[in-house]
Motif scaffolding. Structure first.
Motif, PDB file in Angstrom:
ATOM      1  N   HIS A  69     -31.487  43.837  45.477  1.00 52.91           N
ATOM      2  CA  HIS A  69     -32.802  44.134  44.910  1.00 52.91           C
ATOM      3  C   HIS A  69     -33.565  44.948  45.962  1.00 52.91           C
ATOM      4  O   HIS A  69     -33.059  45.195  47.053  1.00 52.91           O
ATOM      5  N   CYS A 109     -39.614  45.071  41.891  1.00 49.28           N
ATOM      6  CA  CYS A 109     -38.229  45.305  42.309  1.00 49.28           C
ATOM      7  C   CYS A 109     -37.883  46.751  41.997  1.00 49.28           C
ATOM      8  O   CYS A 109     -38.051  47.210  40.875  1.00 49.28           O
ATOM      9  N   GLU A 146     -34.780  48.236  42.705  1.00 49.55           N
ATOM     10  CA  GLU A 146     -33.340  48.508  42.715  1.00 49.55           C
ATOM     11  C   GLU A 146     -32.804  47.951  41.405  1.00 49.55           C
ATOM     12  O   GLU A 146     -32.986  46.748  41.145  1.00 49.55           O
ATOM     13  N   CYS A 193     -31.112  45.974  39.000  1.00 45.13           N
ATOM     14  CA  CYS A 193     -30.383  44.760  39.370  1.00 45.13           C
ATOM     15  C   CYS A 193     -29.905  43.986  38.159  1.00 45.13           C
ATOM     16  O   CYS A 193     -29.387  42.892  38.287  1.00 45.13           O
ATOM     17  N   HIS A 229     -34.379  43.670  35.313  1.00 48.54           N
ATOM     18  CA  HIS A 229     -34.918  44.431  36.459  1.00 48.54           C
ATOM     19  C   HIS A 229     -36.387  44.815  36.268  1.00 48.54           C
ATOM     20  O   HIS A 229     -37.211  44.620  37.152  1.00 48.54           O
ATOM     21  N   MET A 287     -38.853  42.074  36.919  1.00 52.55           N
ATOM     22  CA  MET A 287     -38.777  41.348  38.194  1.00 52.55           C
ATOM     23  C   MET A 287     -39.997  41.700  39.034  1.00 52.55           C
ATOM     24  O   MET A 287     -39.959  42.572  39.890  1.00 52.55           O
TER      25      MET A 287
HETATM   26 CU1  CUA Z   1     -34.223  42.948  41.130  1.00 55.77          CU
HETATM   27 CU2  CUA Z   1     -34.345  45.096  40.099  1.00 55.77          CU
END
Ligand code: CUA
Length: 339
Positions: free
Chosen positions: A166, A201, A203, A205, A209, A212
């Motif tokens: 992340h 977040c 990245e 994931c 995502h 997040m």
């Molecule tokens: Cu954790 Cu995107």
């Protein structure tokens, strides 16, 4: 050869520079900085931008002027003048950019070094990322779903992940750091502005995502101390409930609401996983007693997949990351608040 009209040349440069400066200034490209690090980073940004504006104005002026002034007349088939270079101009266009680029790198290096210095007595907070929630552990061992920071004190974040990669990002802090499983990455923040800032977040994931997210709350030092000493505010109250529900706290802290909807928790509106409002009916479909069904779904989520959903989406790490008591409390909380 035609003579260069320097007045026109400078005029075009001023106009081009003014337009580019207006775009730089009147469009809000950057968020309001909320940390000393962000203030320095934004200084580097403006330092490089001002230099770029100057270069742009010079290049735009010469190019525009040359295009208009030295354009061939219709029917002119003669060769251009034989130009063999100009040592003076070549030295100028090598030396000036070299000085400017060196200045940018020196300023950047100083800011980079300053920004990784947490001072003598930093507050160290461990940041755990997991699909699809953040948790923050303070030196007293307590874990919270929201990052609370005192104003004007150096904070060192130790960032890791419990599952996949992340990335921790707060726009107003102007820095990002990857959360990598099995590794601790650092980020130094000295908040200098009160307020609530979104933790995001950055990245990709998994399915959750985009959900997040959490909050970084910068507090006055006295208010932070009061909170830290042990009167933490309870998480958002289940609607209609009185007093703190331990089950609701566990639910919130583990980020369940990012993927699941549960009416008794107003923030639980996720739709990645099945709704938790009708667990009795789901348990019947799965052919299991309600409590067994809920517990198995938490610790071994792939054992039974609700029709219409995919296996492997829900992390199977909750059996390890939560204590047996926490799982038990959560199971009974869910059984009591579902239909
Ligand atoms: Cu954790 Cu995107």
């Amino acid at each position: 050869m035609r003579r260069t009209n320097y007045f026109q040349l400078v005029l075009i440069g001023l106009i081009a520079g003014a337009i580019a400066t207006a775009v730089a200034i009147f469009v809000p490209w950057l968020p309001t900085p909320a940390s000393r690090q962000a203030g320095r980073i934004f200084f580097v940004y403006w330092f490089a931008t001002v230099i770029s504006l100057f270069i742009f104005a010079v290049v735009a002026a010469i190019m525009t002027y040359a295009l208009i002034k030295f354009r061939v007349k219709p029917g002119d088939m003669s060769d251009g003048p034989p130009v063999h270079g100009n040592t003076k101009i070549e030295i100028i266009w090598t030396v000036i950019p070299a000085i400017l680029v060196t200045a940018i790198s020196v300023v950047s290096a100083i800011v980079l070094s300053e920004d990784s210095n947490a001072g003598t007595n930093p507050l160290v907070v461990r940041v755990y990322a997991q699909q699809f929630a953040w948790s923050f552990q303070y030196p007293n061992g307590k874990i919270y779903p929201v990052l609370r920071l005192p104003l004007d004190r150096g904070v060192k974040l130790d960032i890791t992940s419990k599952d996949v990669i992340h990335s921790f990002w707060v726009a107003s802090f102007a820095q990002k750091q990857d959360a990598v499983p099995g590794q601790w990455n650092n980020l130094v923040i000295t908040p200098d502005r009160l307020g609530h800032y979104a933790v995001i977040c950055t990245e990709l994931c998994g399915l959750g995502h985009s959900l997040m997210r959490s909050w970084a709350i910068v507090m006055k030092p006295a208010a932070f101390r009061t909170w830290y000493r042990g009167s933490p505010k309870p998480p958002p109250q289940p609607s209609g409930g009185a007093g703190i529900s331990a089950g609701a706290t566990i639910f919130t802290q583990n980020g369940c609401g990012a993927c699941h909807t549960l009416n008794s928790i107003p923030t639980a509106t996720g739709t990645i996983g099945p709704s938790l409002n009708d667990l009795t009916a789901s348990a019947q479909k799965a052919g299991q007693p309600l409590l067994t069904y809920i517990k198995t779904s938490i610790v071994d989520p792939n054992a039974y997949i609700t029709p219409g959903y995919q296996p492997g989406v829900m992390p199977s790490s909750f059996g390890n990351s939560m204590s047996a008591t926490e799982i038990n409390t959560l199971v009974h909380y869910l059984a009591a608040h579902t239909n």
